[in-house]
Design a protein around this motif. Structure first.
Motif, PDB file in Angstrom:
ATOM      1  N   ASN A  60       0.825  -1.208   0.000  1.00 40.01           N
ATOM      2  CA  ASN A  60       0.000   0.000   0.000  1.00 40.01           C
ATOM      3  C   ASN A  60       0.861   1.261   0.000  1.00 40.01           C
ATOM      4  N   SER A  61       0.268   2.363  -0.419  1.00 40.07           N
ATOM      5  CA  SER A  61       0.994   3.633  -0.466  1.00 40.07           C
ATOM      6  C   SER A  61       1.156   4.225   0.927  1.00 40.07           C
ATOM      7  N   PHE A  62       2.262   4.933   1.135  1.00 37.35           N
ATOM      8  CA  PHE A  62       2.437   5.740   2.336  1.00 37.35           C
ATOM      9  C   PHE A  62       1.711   7.065   2.116  1.00 37.35           C
ATOM     10  N   THR A  63       1.353   7.740   3.196  1.00 39.81           N
ATOM     11  CA  THR A  63       0.811   9.098   3.096  1.00 39.81           C
ATOM     12  C   THR A  63       1.703  10.033   3.899  1.00 39.81           C
ATOM     13  N   LYS A  64       1.809  11.271   3.459  1.00 40.93           N
ATOM     14  CA  LYS A  64       2.673  12.232   4.146  1.00 40.93           C
ATOM     15  C   LYS A  64       2.205  12.480   5.575  1.00 40.93           C
ATOM     16  N   LYS A  65       0.898  12.561   5.757  1.00 33.94           N
ATOM     17  CA  LYS A  65       0.364  12.808   7.104  1.00 33.94           C
ATOM     18  C   LYS A  65       0.684  11.645   8.029  1.00 33.94           C
ATOM     19  N   GLN A  66       0.564  10.449   7.519  1.00 35.16           N
ATOM     20  CA  GLN A  66       0.859   9.233   8.276  1.00 35.16           C
ATOM     21  C   GLN A  66       2.325   9.195   8.682  1.00 35.16           C
ATOM     22  N   LEU A  67       3.218   9.521   7.762  1.00 36.48           N
ATOM     23  CA  LEU A  67       4.655   9.499   8.027  1.00 36.48           C
ATOM     24  C   LEU A  67       5.043  10.559   9.045  1.00 36.48           C
ATOM     25  N   SER A  68       4.480  11.748   8.888  1.00 34.90           N
ATOM     26  CA  SER A  68       4.773  12.836   9.816  1.00 34.90           C
ATOM     27  C   SER A  68       4.314  12.487  11.221  1.00 34.90           C
ATOM     28  N   SER A  69       3.135  11.901  11.318  1.00 37.32           N
ATOM     29  CA  SER A  69       2.565  11.562  12.618  1.00 37.32           C
ATOM     30  C   SER A  69       3.370  10.486  13.327  1.00 37.32           C
ATOM     31  N   VAL A  70       3.738   9.430  12.606  1.00 33.64           N
ATOM     32  CA  VAL A  70       4.460   8.323  13.249  1.00 33.64           C
ATOM     33  C   VAL A  70       5.831   8.772  13.729  1.00 33.64           C
ATOM     34  N   TYR A  71       6.466   9.673  12.977  1.00 31.99           N
ATOM     35  CA  TYR A  71       7.786  10.145  13.398  1.00 31.99           C
ATOM     36  C   TYR A  71       7.679  11.069  14.605  1.00 31.99           C
ATOM     37  N   SER A  72       6.693  11.947  14.588  1.00 32.98           N
ATOM     38  CA  SER A  72       6.517  12.870  15.707  1.00 32.98           C
ATOM     39  C   SER A  72       6.210  12.133  17.007  1.00 32.98           C
ATOM     40  N   ASN A  73       5.427  11.069  16.912  1.00 33.63           N
ATOM     41  CA  ASN A  73       4.959  10.367  18.106  1.00 33.63           C
ATOM     42  C   ASN A  73       5.887   9.255  18.578  1.00 33.63           C
ATOM     43  N   LYS A  74       6.702   8.700  17.658  1.00 34.79           N
ATOM     44  CA  LYS A  74       7.442   7.490  18.023  1.00 34.79           C
ATOM     45  C   LYS A  74       8.953   7.544  17.784  1.00 34.79           C
ATOM     46  N   LYS A  75       9.482   8.692  17.369  1.00 30.88           N
ATOM     47  CA  LYS A  75      10.897   8.737  17.002  1.00 30.88           C
ATOM     48  C   LYS A  75      11.828   8.338  18.140  1.00 30.88           C
ATOM     49  N   GLU A  76      11.420   8.590  19.379  1.00 33.83           N
ATOM     50  CA  GLU A  76      12.272   8.254  20.510  1.00 33.83           C
ATOM     51  C   GLU A  76      12.207   6.769  20.853  1.00 33.83           C
ATOM     52  N   MET A  77      11.358   6.021  20.144  1.00 32.31           N
ATOM     53  CA  MET A  77      11.240   4.588  20.378  1.00 32.31           C
ATOM     54  C   MET A  77      12.191   3.785  19.504  1.00 32.31           C
ATOM     55  N   ILE A  78      12.945   4.454  18.628  1.00 25.52           N
ATOM     56  CA  ILE A  78      13.870   3.745  17.751  1.00 25.52           C
ATOM     57  C   ILE A  78      15.027   3.190  18.579  1.00 25.52           C
ATOM     58  N   PRO A  79      15.220   1.877  18.601  1.00 23.92           N
ATOM     59  CA  PRO A  79      16.294   1.289  19.430  1.00 23.92           C
ATOM     60  C   PRO A  79      17.682   1.620  18.883  1.00 23.92           C
ATOM     61  N   ASN A  80      18.654   1.640  19.758  1.00 23.87           N
ATOM     62  CA  ASN A  80      20.031   1.972  19.355  1.00 23.87           C
ATOM     63  C   ASN A  80      20.628   0.944  18.405  1.00 23.87           C
ATOM     64  N   ASP A  81      20.083  -0.277  18.417  1.00 25.05           N
ATOM     65  CA  ASP A  81      20.611  -1.320  17.546  1.00 25.05           C
ATOM     66  C   ASP A  81      19.747  -1.520  16.293  1.00 25.05           C
ATOM     67  N   ASP A  82      18.910  -0.535  15.982  1.00 27.11           N
ATOM     68  CA  ASP A  82      18.071  -0.650  14.784  1.00 27.11           C
ATOM     69  C   ASP A  82      18.949  -0.785  13.548  1.00 27.11           C
ATOM     70  N   ILE A  83      18.541  -1.660  12.633  1.00 26.72           N
ATOM     71  CA  ILE A  83      19.363  -1.968  11.460  1.00 26.72           C
ATOM     72  C   ILE A  83      19.602  -0.739  10.582  1.00 26.72           C
ATOM     73  N   THR A  84      18.639   0.187  10.541  1.00 21.54           N
ATOM     74  CA  THR A  84      18.826   1.376   9.703  1.00 21.54           C
ATOM     75  C   THR A  84      19.970   2.248  10.224  1.00 21.54           C
ATOM     76  N   LEU A  85      20.184   2.253  11.533  1.00 18.77           N
ATOM     77  CA  LEU A  85      21.293   3.024  12.108  1.00 18.77           C
ATOM     78  C   LEU A  85      22.627   2.400  11.698  1.00 18.77           C
ATOM     79  N   SER A  86      22.658   1.066  11.651  1.00 17.49           N
ATOM     80  CA  SER A  86      23.878   0.373  11.220  1.00 17.49           C
ATOM     81  C   SER A  86      24.180   0.667   9.757  1.00 17.49           C
ATOM     82  N   ILE A  87      23.127   0.736   8.953  1.00 21.54           N
ATOM     83  CA  ILE A  87      23.308   1.027   7.525  1.00 21.54           C
ATOM     84  C   ILE A  87      23.852   2.445   7.338  1.00 21.54           C
TER      85      ILE A  87
END
Length: 235
Positions: free
Chosen positions: A200-227
């Motif tokens: 399914n498609s992403f929406t800009k509002k959805q992306l903005s909301s999830v980052y604003s509300n959950k960005k501090e939940m990203i674990p230090n060992d998340d694979i994207t940080l390693s990349i």
């Protein structure tokens, strides 16, 4: 959220909406121009919704987050934020109600812009290899590479989370892998170039909301940080 973090966000919003509005708004219009908009008249009203959408979500979320904070410095933040919300609403009220904006503008695609000081081919190859090896994408290399120019026609399927893709693109910008001006249309990039793991498609509002509300939940060992770490060390 700590005081200094709130202050940083409010200053950023004021820069985008008041202090340097003309500069940042013009980047969006310029991107649209080069994406095919040169064939049409430029009417600012038809870009307001896209420009302000992310900022409006951030303002609302932040106001709700500090609702119960009544110290004088937080009251000051609330007043600054509600002023920004008023400014946005006044801009949005100028959009003609009888015109469908999506039909006015072509469905133009923005491309990922690599920092010109870097080796573009190497960055693209490393990005692809890391994302593919870690099972975040399954596209072939040629399809992936085409998203860095105007020739692509198939979206990339992202098998990570919404939070991961937003944070990943943010870090690519923050770490100067992508051109800094990508910041002005980062959510448009994601919605234009990617679909989620369900297809399914992403929406800009959805992306903005999830980052604003959950960005501090990203674990230090998340694979994207390693990349990101690998890309920086091998650029």
């Amino acid at each position: 959220m700590e005081f200094k973090d709130i202050e940083k966000i409010v200053n950023y919003l004021e820069d985008r909406i008041i202090t340097n509005f003309e500069k940042h708004f013009s980047y969006l219009v310029l991107d649209d121009f080069y994406g095919g908009g040169y064939k049409e008249r430029i009417e600012d009203e038809f870009f307001y919704d896209e420009y302000f959408e992310e900022y409006e979500d951030t303002i609302i979320n932040l106001l709700l987050e500090i609702e119960d904070k009544n110290e004088s410095e937080f009251i000051e933040f609330k007043l600054r934020l509600i002023k920004l919300k008023r400014i946005i609403d006044n801009y949005l009220s100028k959009i003609p109600k009888d015109v469908e904006i999506n039909s006015f503008k072509h469905n133009r695609n923005s491309q990922f812009l690599i920092n010109q000081e870097l080796d573009e081919s190497k960055i693209i190859e490393n990005l692809y290899n890391q994302l593919y090896i870690n099972k975040l994408i399954d596209s072939n290399f040629d399809d992936f590479k085409s998203h860095f120019n105007k020739s692509w026609n198939t979206k990339i399927q992202w098998f990570g989370t919404e939070l991961q893709i937003v944070n990943f693109v943010n870090l690519l910008i923050d770490k100067n892998i992508l051109d800094k001006e990508t910041q002005n249309f980062k959510h448009k990039l994601i919605t234009s170039h990617f679909i989620n793991k369900k297809g399914n498609s992403f929406t800009k509002k959805q992306l903005s909301s999830v980052y604003s509300n959950k960005k501090e939940m990203i674990p230090n060992d998340d694979i994207t940080l390693s990349i990101i770490k690998f890309i920086i060390e091998n650029k």
